[in-house]
Structures are given as C-alpha cells and as structure tokens.
Scaffold this motif. Structure first.
Motif, mmCIF file in Angstrom:
data_model
loop_
_atom_site.group_PDB
_atom_site.id
_atom_site.type_symbol
_atom_site.label_atom_id
_atom_site.label_comp_id
_atom_site.label_asym_id
_atom_site.label_seq_id
_atom_site.Cartn_x
_atom_site.Cartn_y
_atom_site.Cartn_z
ATOM 1 N N HIS A 11 1.247 -1.143 -0.024
ATOM 2 C CA HIS A 11 0.288 0.207 0.071
ATOM 3 C C HIS A 11 0.775 0.998 -0.058
ATOM 4 O O HIS A 11 1.827 1.302 0.650
ATOM 5 C CB HIS A 11 -0.886 0.415 1.188
ATOM 6 N N ASN B 16 0.764 4.575 -13.150
ATOM 7 C CA ASN B 16 -0.681 3.164 -12.610
ATOM 8 C C ASN B 16 -1.085 3.251 -14.382
ATOM 9 O O ASN B 16 -1.472 2.120 -14.642
ATOM 10 C CB ASN B 16 -2.264 4.241 -11.977
ATOM 11 N N ASP C 226 -1.467 -0.319 -9.352
ATOM 12 C CA ASP C 226 -3.455 -0.322 -9.680
ATOM 13 C C ASP C 226 -3.397 0.948 -8.567
ATOM 14 O O ASP C 226 -3.031 1.171 -6.699
ATOM 15 C CB ASP C 226 -3.408 -1.353 -8.608
ATOM 16 N N ARG D 90 -6.882 3.065 -6.616
ATOM 17 C CA ARG D 90 -8.207 1.161 -5.975
ATOM 18 C C ARG D 90 -9.154 2.695 -5.867
ATOM 19 O O ARG D 90 -8.529 3.496 -4.144
ATOM 20 C CB ARG D 90 -8.231 0.169 -5.903
ATOM 21 N N PHE E 167 -9.019 3.506 -1.335
ATOM 22 C CA PHE E 167 -8.423 2.615 -1.283
ATOM 23 C C PHE E 167 -6.755 3.070 -1.680
ATOM 24 O O PHE E 167 -6.507 3.291 -0.346
ATOM 25 C CB PHE E 167 -8.081 1.035 -1.099
ATOM 26 N N HIS F 33 1.709 -3.248 -8.367
ATOM 27 C CA HIS F 33 1.098 -4.133 -9.064
ATOM 28 C C HIS F 33 1.148 -5.778 -8.391
ATOM 29 O O HIS F 33 2.629 -5.272 -8.140
ATOM 30 C CB HIS F 33 1.236 -3.214 -10.462
#
Length: 252
Positions: free
Chosen positions: A48, A73, A79, A81, A84, A89
């Motif tokens: 994260h 990205n 990624d 989201r 979040f 990735h």
C-alpha cells in the motif's frame, strides 16, 4: 500486505530514503525513483503506497508523488483503487508469461544478428561483463548481478545493428528486470555459465547457436520465475547431479 511506517524518518541516514536529484523536472525524478524502488523490491508487490509517506522518503511534496503514481498506474506498475489508494501492482502469471515470451523472441534474434556483426572489441566487452556479473553473483550482490545482466543483454541487442529491436527491447527492459530480480538468486551461477556460452557463440560468429542458447537462456528464466511463484523449489536452485561412474568388473 505492508504499509510504510507512519513515523518514517525522512533524514538522509534512514533506510529507504532516496532524495531525488533536481536538474530534471521534479515529477520525472520522483517517477524514476519510485520505478526503481518497485523494480529492486524496496516497494514490494502488493504494498500500500501512501502519498505523504512516499513524499517523506523522497524529500518532496505530495504533488509530484501524486503525479508520479498516476503515471505509474497508466504504465502498469501501480494499481489505483477508488476509496483505498495506490498499491504496487502484482503481476498475473499470464502477464509475466507473455512478456518473457516476447523477450525470448526479441533477444534470440538479437543474439543471431550480434553473432553476424560482432567485432573483437565488442566480444571482449561482453566477456568482461560476464566476469563482472559472475563476481557479483559469487559475492551475493544481487543488485549488481541484475544490473550487469541487463547491461549484457542490452549490449547484445545493440550489437544486432537493428534499431527497432533496440527500441522494442528498451520498452520491456525495466519490466524484465522486475521479473528477473526475484529469480536472480536461484538462477545464480547457471545464468552466468549460460552467458559465457552465449558470448562464445557470438564471438565464433555462430548465428544459429547464439540464437538457440539465448532462447534456452530466456526459457530457463521464465521457468524459474513460474516455479518460484508457485512455491516450488526452482530446478536451477537444486544442486547439480554429479555423473555416476560405473566400475568395470575385473576378473582374476
């Protein structure tokens, strides 16, 4: 899944701190720094990514980090989201397979052409890279081995004399390094032995053999990657079997 420590120290002595150089646009420097941190595993897959923490690590504001994450990205490194945030990735099996298959096609042809056009000086440089890479591998310096591996492959592609192969290889180079880094420790000495055989074939001007060795070399890397991801012990990590010798029976 892990997150960066909320109390990350941004001082120059803290682990992971990489203050970026500023001659180029800041957003570009941040993008380059984050990409390399993903490739070398400092920012591991599935991690994260928190803007404020990354900004502290790099010694910049949040804005260039936000811009860099958007670009990462778009290029498939990160990624984003909704609700979040950003995650490093995690490549799917077929994604890796497709890229390494493309790499095998590109590099086997590069090796063939390199054998056709090789000069003594170029072959000498390849041999030197093999020595350097082997030394890194024997010393357990994975970053050095991966870097030298990339340099050797890039030089072979450049020796092909085909600028389109060079362009295509350049587009996948970083992604290949990302996939190769986890298997470098288990490919180890075997990889550099294959490199030595490849360089000899190129030096001998044997186009077909150079292409074959390169194709097998990239296939071994692909196989090792999949074995590692599936939890198997890669065949390359197993000790080599010593040939058995039979004693001749003697009669009195």
């Amino acid at each position: 899944m892990t997150t960066l420590s909320a109390g990350a120290d941004s001082s120059a002595d803290s682990p992971g701190v990489r203050h970026v150089k500023r001659p180029q646009p800041l957003r570009e420097s941040v993008y380059e720094a984050l990409t390399e941190m993903i490739i070398d595993g400092t920012l591991e897959r599935g991690r994260h990514l928190v803007e404020v923490e990354l900004a502290g690590m790099l010694g910049v504001s949040r804005q260039p980090v936000r811009e860099a994450l958007q670009r990462l990205n778009n290029e498939g490194w990160v990624d984003l989201r909704p609700g979040f945030g950003a995650m490093v990735h995690v490549p799917a099996e077929d994604e890796v397979d497709q890229l390494l298959a493309a790499r095998a096609a590109l590099e086997s042809e590069s090796a063939r052409l390199a054998a056709r056009h090789a000069s003594k000086d170029a072959v000498a440089q390849l041999k030197e890279l093999c020595k350097v890479g082997t030394a890194f591998q024997e010393a357990g310096d994975i970053d050095g081995a991966v870097r030298t591996n990339g340099e050797l492959h890039a030089m072979i592609t450049a020796m092909s004399g085909n600028r389109f192969l060079v362009d295509f290889a350049g587009q996948v180079d970083r992604r290949v390094r990302w996939y190769y880094t986890p298997v470098a420790p288990v490919r180890g000495a075997a990889s550099w032995r294959e490199h030595a055989r490849l360089v000899k074939a190129i030096g001998d001007g044997d186009e077909d053999k150079a292409a074959q060795i390169m194709r097998e070399h990239t296939e071994h890397t692909r196989t090792a990657y999949h074995e590692l991801q599936s939890g198997q012990t890669p065949a390359a990590a197993l000790p080599e079997k010593k040939p058995t010798t039979r004693r001749r029976r003697t009669t009195d």
